[in-house]
Scaffold this motif. Structure first.
Motif, mmCIF file in Angstrom:
data_model
loop_
_atom_site.group_PDB
_atom_site.id
_atom_site.type_symbol
_atom_site.label_atom_id
_atom_site.label_comp_id
_atom_site.label_asym_id
_atom_site.label_seq_id
_atom_site.Cartn_x
_atom_site.Cartn_y
_atom_site.Cartn_z
ATOM 1 N N GLU A 58 47.451 41.361 32.623
ATOM 2 C CA GLU A 58 48.437 42.356 32.183
ATOM 3 C C GLU A 58 48.271 43.676 32.938
ATOM 4 O O GLU A 58 49.244 44.292 33.340
ATOM 5 N N THR A 59 47.009 44.082 33.150
ATOM 6 C CA THR A 59 46.773 45.330 33.891
ATOM 7 C C THR A 59 47.258 45.213 35.335
ATOM 8 O O THR A 59 47.764 46.176 35.913
ATOM 9 N N LEU A 60 47.068 44.037 35.919
ATOM 10 C CA LEU A 60 47.350 43.890 37.353
ATOM 11 C C LEU A 60 48.798 43.506 37.656
ATOM 12 O O LEU A 60 49.228 43.587 38.803
ATOM 13 N N LYS A 114 42.033 39.368 42.846
ATOM 14 C CA LYS A 114 42.914 40.512 43.080
ATOM 15 C C LYS A 114 42.236 41.829 42.662
ATOM 16 O O LYS A 114 42.264 42.818 43.391
ATOM 17 N N GLU A 115 41.577 41.794 41.515
ATOM 18 C CA GLU A 115 40.874 42.981 41.036
ATOM 19 C C GLU A 115 39.813 43.417 42.051
ATOM 20 O O GLU A 115 39.673 44.598 42.377
ATOM 21 N N ARG A 116 39.090 42.423 42.585
ATOM 22 C CA ARG A 116 38.030 42.714 43.555
ATOM 23 C C ARG A 116 38.617 43.333 44.838
ATOM 24 O O ARG A 116 38.088 44.308 45.355
ATOM 25 N N ILE A 117 39.696 42.747 45.320
ATOM 26 C CA ILE A 117 40.298 43.244 46.559
ATOM 27 C C ILE A 117 40.774 44.680 46.379
ATOM 28 O O ILE A 117 40.589 45.530 47.256
ATOM 29 N N ARG A 118 41.322 44.972 45.224
ATOM 30 C CA ARG A 118 41.817 46.328 44.961
ATOM 31 C C ARG A 118 40.688 47.358 44.874
ATOM 32 O O ARG A 118 40.927 48.564 44.944
ATOM 33 N N GLY A 119 39.444 46.871 44.757
ATOM 34 C CA GLY A 119 38.314 47.785 44.698
ATOM 35 C C GLY A 119 37.587 47.927 46.029
ATOM 36 O O GLY A 119 36.597 48.647 46.138
#
Ligand code: PEP
Ligand code: MG
Length: 329
Positions: A15-17, A295-300
Protein backbone atom coordinates in the motif's frame (compact mmCIF):
# COMPACT_ATOMS: atom_id res chain seq x y z
CA UNK A 1 0.96 -16.52 13.31
CA UNK A 2 4.36 -15.62 11.89
CA UNK A 3 3.03 -16.16 8.39
CA UNK A 4 0.07 -13.87 9.05
CA UNK A 5 2.28 -11.13 10.44
CA UNK A 6 4.54 -11.42 7.41
CA UNK A 7 1.54 -11.17 5.11
CA UNK A 8 0.28 -8.08 6.91
CA UNK A 9 3.70 -6.49 6.68
CA UNK A 10 3.80 -7.17 2.95
CA UNK A 11 0.31 -5.78 2.53
CA UNK A 12 1.26 -2.54 4.30
CA UNK A 13 4.41 -2.29 2.20
CA UNK A 14 2.38 -2.77 -0.96
CA UNK A 15 0.00 0.00 0.00
CA UNK A 16 2.84 2.41 0.82
CA UNK A 17 4.64 1.67 -2.44
CA UNK A 18 1.64 1.58 -4.76
CA UNK A 19 2.17 3.98 -7.67
CA UNK A 20 5.66 4.97 -6.46
CA UNK A 21 8.31 4.69 -9.18
CA UNK A 22 11.05 2.03 -9.06
CA UNK A 23 13.94 4.42 -8.69
CA UNK A 24 17.02 4.64 -6.55
CA UNK A 25 17.41 7.67 -4.25
CA UNK A 26 19.43 9.43 -6.95
CA UNK A 27 16.80 8.77 -9.60
CA UNK A 28 18.00 5.72 -11.54
CA UNK A 29 15.10 3.62 -12.81
CA UNK A 30 15.31 -0.15 -12.40
CA UNK A 31 12.32 -2.11 -13.70
CA UNK A 32 10.92 -4.80 -11.43
CA UNK A 33 9.24 -7.55 -13.40
CA UNK A 34 7.93 -10.98 -12.47
CA UNK A 35 8.64 -14.60 -13.30
CA UNK A 36 5.59 -16.72 -13.99
CA UNK A 37 4.94 -20.31 -15.04
CA UNK A 38 1.29 -20.27 -16.09
CA UNK A 39 -1.44 -17.79 -17.13
CA UNK A 40 -3.03 -18.10 -13.65
CA UNK A 41 0.06 -16.43 -12.16
CA UNK A 42 -0.82 -13.12 -13.81
CA UNK A 43 -3.14 -12.40 -10.91
CA UNK A 44 -0.18 -12.50 -8.49
CA UNK A 45 1.76 -10.12 -10.76
CA UNK A 46 -1.09 -7.62 -10.66
CA UNK A 47 -1.66 -7.94 -6.91
CA UNK A 48 2.03 -7.33 -6.22
CA UNK A 49 2.27 -4.45 -8.69
CA UNK A 50 4.84 -6.07 -11.01
CA UNK A 51 5.91 -3.74 -13.81
CA UNK A 52 5.80 -6.49 -16.43
CA UNK A 53 6.72 -10.11 -16.93
CA UNK A 54 10.43 -10.75 -17.35
CA UNK A 55 10.17 -14.50 -17.70
CA UNK A 56 7.12 -16.49 -18.68
CA UNK A 57 8.25 -20.12 -18.68
CA UNK A 58 6.29 -21.60 -21.58
CA UNK A 59 6.78 -25.25 -20.59
CA UNK A 60 3.47 -25.47 -18.68
CA UNK A 61 1.38 -26.18 -21.79
CA UNK A 62 3.69 -29.00 -22.80
CA UNK A 63 4.00 -30.40 -19.26
CA UNK A 64 0.22 -30.41 -18.69
CA UNK A 65 -0.52 -32.29 -21.85
CA UNK A 66 -0.12 -35.85 -23.08
CA UNK A 67 0.72 -34.70 -26.58
CA UNK A 68 2.05 -31.58 -28.33
CA UNK A 69 -0.17 -28.56 -27.57
CA UNK A 70 -1.70 -27.12 -30.72
CA UNK A 71 -0.96 -23.68 -32.11
CA UNK A 72 -4.43 -22.50 -31.07
CA UNK A 73 -4.05 -23.76 -27.49
CA UNK A 74 -0.75 -21.93 -27.19
CA UNK A 75 -2.11 -18.81 -28.85
CA UNK A 76 -5.02 -18.64 -26.39
CA UNK A 77 -2.72 -18.98 -23.38
CA UNK A 78 -0.26 -16.30 -24.56
CA UNK A 79 -3.05 -13.98 -25.66
CA UNK A 80 -4.68 -14.31 -22.25
CA UNK A 81 -1.48 -13.20 -20.49
CA UNK A 82 -0.76 -10.36 -22.93
CA UNK A 83 -4.30 -8.99 -22.73
CA UNK A 84 -4.42 -9.26 -18.93
CA UNK A 85 -1.14 -7.38 -18.63
CA UNK A 86 -2.79 -4.52 -20.47
CA UNK A 87 0.10 -3.21 -22.55
CA UNK A 88 2.83 -3.89 -20.00
CA UNK A 89 5.79 -5.82 -21.34
CA UNK A 90 5.54 -9.64 -21.35
CA UNK A 91 8.67 -11.65 -22.13
CA UNK A 92 7.87 -15.22 -23.09
CA UNK A 93 10.67 -17.73 -23.18
CA UNK A 94 10.50 -20.32 -25.92
CA UNK A 95 10.35 -23.97 -24.99
CA UNK A 96 13.03 -24.99 -22.49
CA UNK A 97 12.74 -28.72 -21.96
CA UNK A 98 15.33 -31.43 -21.55
CA UNK A 99 17.78 -31.65 -18.62
CA UNK A 100 15.73 -31.09 -15.43
CA UNK A 101 12.44 -30.78 -17.41
CA UNK A 102 11.59 -34.03 -19.22
CA UNK A 103 8.43 -34.71 -21.25
CA UNK A 104 7.64 -38.28 -22.37
CA UNK A 105 6.01 -37.65 -25.75
CA UNK A 106 9.05 -35.74 -27.04
CA UNK A 107 10.71 -39.16 -27.16
CA UNK A 108 14.08 -37.76 -26.25
CA UNK A 109 16.74 -40.44 -26.08
CA UNK A 110 18.24 -41.05 -22.67
CA UNK A 111 21.48 -39.15 -22.22
CA UNK A 112 24.36 -39.61 -19.80
CA UNK A 113 24.70 -35.89 -19.36
CA UNK A 114 21.33 -34.25 -20.04
CA UNK A 115 22.27 -30.81 -18.64
CA UNK A 116 24.80 -30.62 -21.46
CA UNK A 117 22.68 -32.53 -23.91
CA UNK A 118 19.77 -32.02 -26.22
CA UNK A 119 17.76 -29.34 -24.44
CA UNK A 120 15.91 -26.07 -24.95
CA UNK A 121 16.80 -24.18 -28.14
CA UNK A 122 18.84 -27.17 -29.33
CA UNK A 123 15.65 -29.23 -29.49
CA UNK A 124 13.74 -26.37 -31.14
CA UNK A 125 16.32 -25.98 -33.89
CA UNK A 126 16.55 -29.69 -34.66
CA UNK A 127 12.76 -30.07 -34.64
CA UNK A 128 11.64 -26.88 -36.35
CA UNK A 129 8.04 -28.12 -36.74
CA UNK A 130 7.63 -27.91 -32.93
CA UNK A 131 9.38 -24.53 -32.79
CA UNK A 132 7.44 -23.08 -35.71
CA UNK A 133 4.13 -23.93 -34.03
CA UNK A 134 5.18 -22.10 -30.88
CA UNK A 135 6.51 -19.10 -32.81
CA UNK A 136 3.29 -18.82 -34.82
CA UNK A 137 1.27 -18.85 -31.60
CA UNK A 138 3.56 -16.21 -30.10
CA UNK A 139 3.44 -13.85 -33.07
CA UNK A 140 -0.34 -14.21 -33.36
CA UNK A 141 -0.60 -13.31 -29.65
CA UNK A 142 1.68 -10.30 -30.15
CA UNK A 143 -1.27 -8.40 -31.61
CA UNK A 144 -2.76 -8.28 -28.08
CA UNK A 145 -0.01 -6.60 -26.07
CA UNK A 146 3.69 -5.83 -25.75
CA UNK A 147 5.59 -9.04 -26.42
CA UNK A 148 9.22 -10.00 -26.06
CA UNK A 149 10.41 -13.45 -27.14
CA UNK A 150 13.55 -14.90 -25.64
CA UNK A 151 15.61 -17.94 -26.44
CA UNK A 152 17.07 -20.14 -23.66
CA UNK A 153 20.44 -21.96 -23.54
CA UNK A 154 22.18 -20.04 -26.30
CA UNK A 155 25.84 -20.84 -26.88
CA UNK A 156 26.50 -19.60 -30.43
CA UNK A 157 25.65 -16.85 -32.88
CA UNK A 158 24.35 -19.37 -35.44
CA UNK A 159 21.62 -20.49 -33.04
CA UNK A 160 20.35 -16.94 -32.74
CA UNK A 161 20.61 -16.45 -36.47
CA UNK A 162 18.55 -19.61 -37.15
CA UNK A 163 15.96 -18.79 -34.50
CA UNK A 164 15.54 -15.27 -35.86
CA UNK A 165 15.28 -16.63 -39.39
CA UNK A 166 12.40 -18.86 -38.29
CA UNK A 167 10.74 -15.81 -36.70
CA UNK A 168 10.99 -13.96 -40.02
CA UNK A 169 9.52 -16.93 -41.89
CA UNK A 170 6.64 -17.16 -39.45
CA UNK A 171 5.90 -13.44 -39.81
CA UNK A 172 6.02 -13.71 -43.58
CA UNK A 173 3.55 -16.62 -43.51
CA UNK A 174 1.19 -14.80 -41.15
CA UNK A 175 1.27 -11.71 -43.34
CA UNK A 176 0.54 -13.87 -46.37
CA UNK A 177 -2.42 -15.45 -44.57
CA UNK A 178 -3.75 -12.07 -43.45
CA UNK A 179 -3.34 -12.92 -39.75
CA UNK A 180 -2.49 -9.92 -37.54
CA UNK A 181 0.73 -9.69 -35.51
CA UNK A 182 2.84 -6.89 -34.08
CA UNK A 183 5.95 -5.59 -35.87
CA UNK A 184 7.33 -4.47 -32.49
CA UNK A 185 8.09 -7.86 -30.96
CA UNK A 186 11.50 -7.65 -29.28
CA UNK A 187 13.85 -10.58 -29.60
CA UNK A 188 16.04 -11.41 -26.61
CA UNK A 189 18.60 -13.94 -25.48
CA UNK A 190 19.00 -15.68 -22.16
CA UNK A 191 22.56 -15.67 -20.91
CA UNK A 192 22.92 -19.02 -19.17
CA UNK A 193 26.18 -20.48 -20.48
CA UNK A 194 29.81 -19.40 -20.20
CA UNK A 195 29.94 -19.41 -24.02
CA UNK A 196 27.19 -16.79 -24.16
CA UNK A 197 29.08 -14.64 -21.65
CA UNK A 198 32.31 -14.78 -23.67
CA UNK A 199 30.56 -13.86 -26.93
CA UNK A 200 28.17 -11.40 -25.27
CA UNK A 201 29.30 -8.60 -27.62
CA UNK A 202 28.41 -10.62 -30.70
CA UNK A 203 25.10 -11.71 -29.18
CA UNK A 204 24.24 -8.19 -28.01
CA UNK A 205 24.63 -6.94 -31.57
CA UNK A 206 21.89 -9.40 -32.58
CA UNK A 207 19.35 -8.93 -29.79
CA UNK A 208 17.23 -6.19 -28.26
CA UNK A 209 17.64 -7.51 -24.74
CA UNK A 210 19.45 -10.03 -22.59
CA UNK A 211 18.19 -11.79 -19.51
CA UNK A 212 20.72 -13.53 -17.33
CA UNK A 213 19.45 -16.87 -16.05
CA UNK A 214 21.60 -17.20 -12.95
CA UNK A 215 20.11 -20.60 -12.05
CA UNK A 216 21.78 -22.18 -15.05
CA UNK A 217 24.64 -19.71 -15.40
CA UNK A 218 25.81 -20.57 -11.89
CA UNK A 219 25.57 -24.28 -12.69
CA UNK A 220 27.60 -24.02 -15.88
CA UNK A 221 30.18 -21.46 -14.73
CA UNK A 222 30.97 -23.40 -11.56
CA UNK A 223 30.42 -26.89 -13.02
CA UNK A 224 28.03 -27.59 -10.13
CA UNK A 225 24.80 -29.45 -10.92
CA UNK A 226 21.95 -27.18 -9.72
CA UNK A 227 19.95 -30.20 -8.57
CA UNK A 228 22.70 -32.16 -6.80
CA UNK A 229 22.29 -31.80 -3.06
CA UNK A 230 25.66 -33.28 -2.21
CA UNK A 231 27.39 -30.26 -3.72
CA UNK A 232 24.70 -27.70 -2.90
CA UNK A 233 27.16 -25.72 -0.77
CA UNK A 234 29.33 -25.19 -3.85
CA UNK A 235 26.41 -23.79 -5.83
CA UNK A 236 26.93 -20.11 -5.12
CA UNK A 237 25.93 -17.26 -7.39
CA UNK A 238 28.07 -14.95 -5.26
CA UNK A 239 31.21 -16.81 -6.35
CA UNK A 240 33.47 -14.16 -7.96
CA UNK A 241 33.45 -16.16 -11.22
CA UNK A 242 29.69 -15.74 -11.53
CA UNK A 243 29.76 -12.10 -10.44
CA UNK A 244 32.42 -11.41 -13.09
CA UNK A 245 30.35 -13.24 -15.69
CA UNK A 246 27.46 -10.92 -14.86
CA UNK A 247 29.71 -7.86 -15.15
CA UNK A 248 31.05 -8.94 -18.58
CA UNK A 249 27.50 -9.56 -19.79
CA UNK A 250 26.01 -6.28 -18.57
CA UNK A 251 28.89 -4.23 -19.98
CA UNK A 252 28.77 -5.99 -23.37
CA UNK A 253 25.01 -5.48 -23.57
CA UNK A 254 25.27 -1.78 -22.83
CA UNK A 255 28.05 -1.28 -25.38
CA UNK A 256 25.49 -2.33 -27.99
CA UNK A 257 22.46 -0.52 -26.63
CA UNK A 258 20.99 -3.84 -25.58
CA UNK A 259 18.94 -3.85 -22.36
CA UNK A 260 19.87 -6.40 -19.74
CA UNK A 261 17.79 -8.05 -17.05
CA UNK A 262 18.19 -10.94 -14.68
CA UNK A 263 15.56 -13.62 -14.13
CA UNK A 264 17.26 -16.29 -12.00
CA UNK A 265 16.01 -16.83 -8.43
CA UNK A 266 19.03 -14.84 -7.25
CA UNK A 267 17.32 -11.57 -8.24
CA UNK A 268 14.43 -12.12 -5.83
CA UNK A 269 16.56 -11.80 -2.70
CA UNK A 270 16.56 -8.29 -1.22
CA UNK A 271 20.16 -8.65 -0.07
CA UNK A 272 21.32 -8.92 -3.69
CA UNK A 273 19.62 -5.76 -4.97
CA UNK A 274 22.53 -3.44 -4.26
CA UNK A 275 25.00 -5.64 -6.15
CA UNK A 276 22.62 -5.99 -9.10
CA UNK A 277 21.86 -2.29 -9.33
CA UNK A 278 25.60 -1.59 -9.01
CA UNK A 279 26.37 -3.99 -11.84
CA UNK A 280 23.98 -1.96 -13.98
CA UNK A 281 20.99 -4.25 -14.57
CA UNK A 282 18.06 -2.45 -16.20
CA UNK A 283 15.52 -4.96 -14.96
CA UNK A 284 15.16 -7.50 -12.18
CA UNK A 285 12.60 -10.25 -12.70
CA UNK A 286 11.47 -11.92 -9.48
CA UNK A 287 8.73 -14.15 -8.09
CA UNK A 288 5.58 -11.98 -7.69
CA UNK A 289 5.56 -11.98 -3.85
CA UNK A 290 9.13 -10.60 -3.83
CA UNK A 291 8.25 -7.42 -5.74
CA UNK A 292 7.39 -5.11 -2.81
CA UNK A 293 10.48 -5.90 -0.75
CA UNK A 294 12.85 -5.58 -3.74
CA UNK A 295 11.18 -2.32 -4.71
CA UNK A 296 11.56 -0.95 -1.18
CA UNK A 297 15.26 -1.88 -1.22
CA UNK A 298 15.89 -0.26 -4.60
CA UNK A 299 14.22 2.95 -3.46
CA UNK A 300 16.70 3.09 -0.57
CA UNK A 301 19.83 2.68 -2.71
CA UNK A 302 22.35 5.27 -3.90
CA UNK A 303 23.73 4.30 -7.33
CA UNK A 304 27.37 5.40 -6.72
CA UNK A 305 27.50 3.38 -3.49
CA UNK A 306 25.96 0.35 -5.26
CA UNK A 307 28.51 0.69 -8.06
CA UNK A 308 31.31 0.70 -5.54
CA UNK A 309 29.94 -2.45 -3.93
CA UNK A 310 29.70 -4.11 -7.36
CA UNK A 311 33.25 -3.09 -8.23
CA UNK A 312 34.54 -4.60 -5.00
CA UNK A 313 32.55 -7.79 -5.59
CA UNK A 314 34.01 -8.11 -9.09
CA UNK A 315 37.52 -7.69 -7.69
CA UNK A 316 37.04 -10.09 -4.78
CA UNK A 317 39.18 -13.21 -4.70
CA UNK A 318 36.77 -15.47 -2.85
CA UNK A 319 33.07 -16.08 -2.43
CA UNK A 320 33.33 -15.37 1.30
CA UNK A 321 34.66 -11.90 0.53
CA UNK A 322 31.64 -11.24 -1.67
CA UNK A 323 29.30 -12.57 1.00
CA UNK A 324 30.84 -10.30 3.58
CA UNK A 325 30.68 -7.33 1.24
CA UNK A 326 26.98 -7.57 0.64
CA UNK A 327 26.16 -8.79 4.11
CA UNK A 328 24.90 -12.30 3.48
CA UNK A 329 26.23 -15.20 5.52
C1 PEP B 1 17.71 -19.75 -15.09
O1 PEP B 1 18.38 -20.68 -15.56
O2 PEP B 1 18.18 -18.89 -14.31
C2 PEP B 1 16.29 -19.59 -15.45
C3 PEP B 1 15.62 -18.52 -15.10
O3 PEP B 1 15.71 -20.62 -16.13
P1 PEP B 1 15.23 -22.00 -15.47
O4 PEP B 1 15.34 -21.85 -13.97
O5 PEP B 1 13.83 -22.20 -15.94
O6 PEP B 1 16.19 -22.97 -16.05
MG1 MG C 1 17.60 -21.85 -17.22
Amino acid sequence: LKKREEQQRLQRLLETLKGQPNVTKDGKTVRIYCNIGSPEDVHAVQVNDGGGIGLFRSEFLYLNSSTFPTEDEQFEAYKHVLSDMDGKEVIIRTLDIGADKQIGYFDLPKEDNPAMGMRALRICLTRPEIFRTQLRALFRASAYGKLGIMFPMVTSVWEVREAKKLCEEVKRDLKHEGIPYSEDVQIGIMIETPAAVFIADELAARARFFSIGTNDLTQYVLAVDRGNRRIAAMYDTLHPAVVRAMRLTVDAAHRHGCEVGICGEFAGCVAHAELLVGLGFDELSVAPPSVPAVKERIRGLETPQAELTARRAVEAATASEVHELIGVG
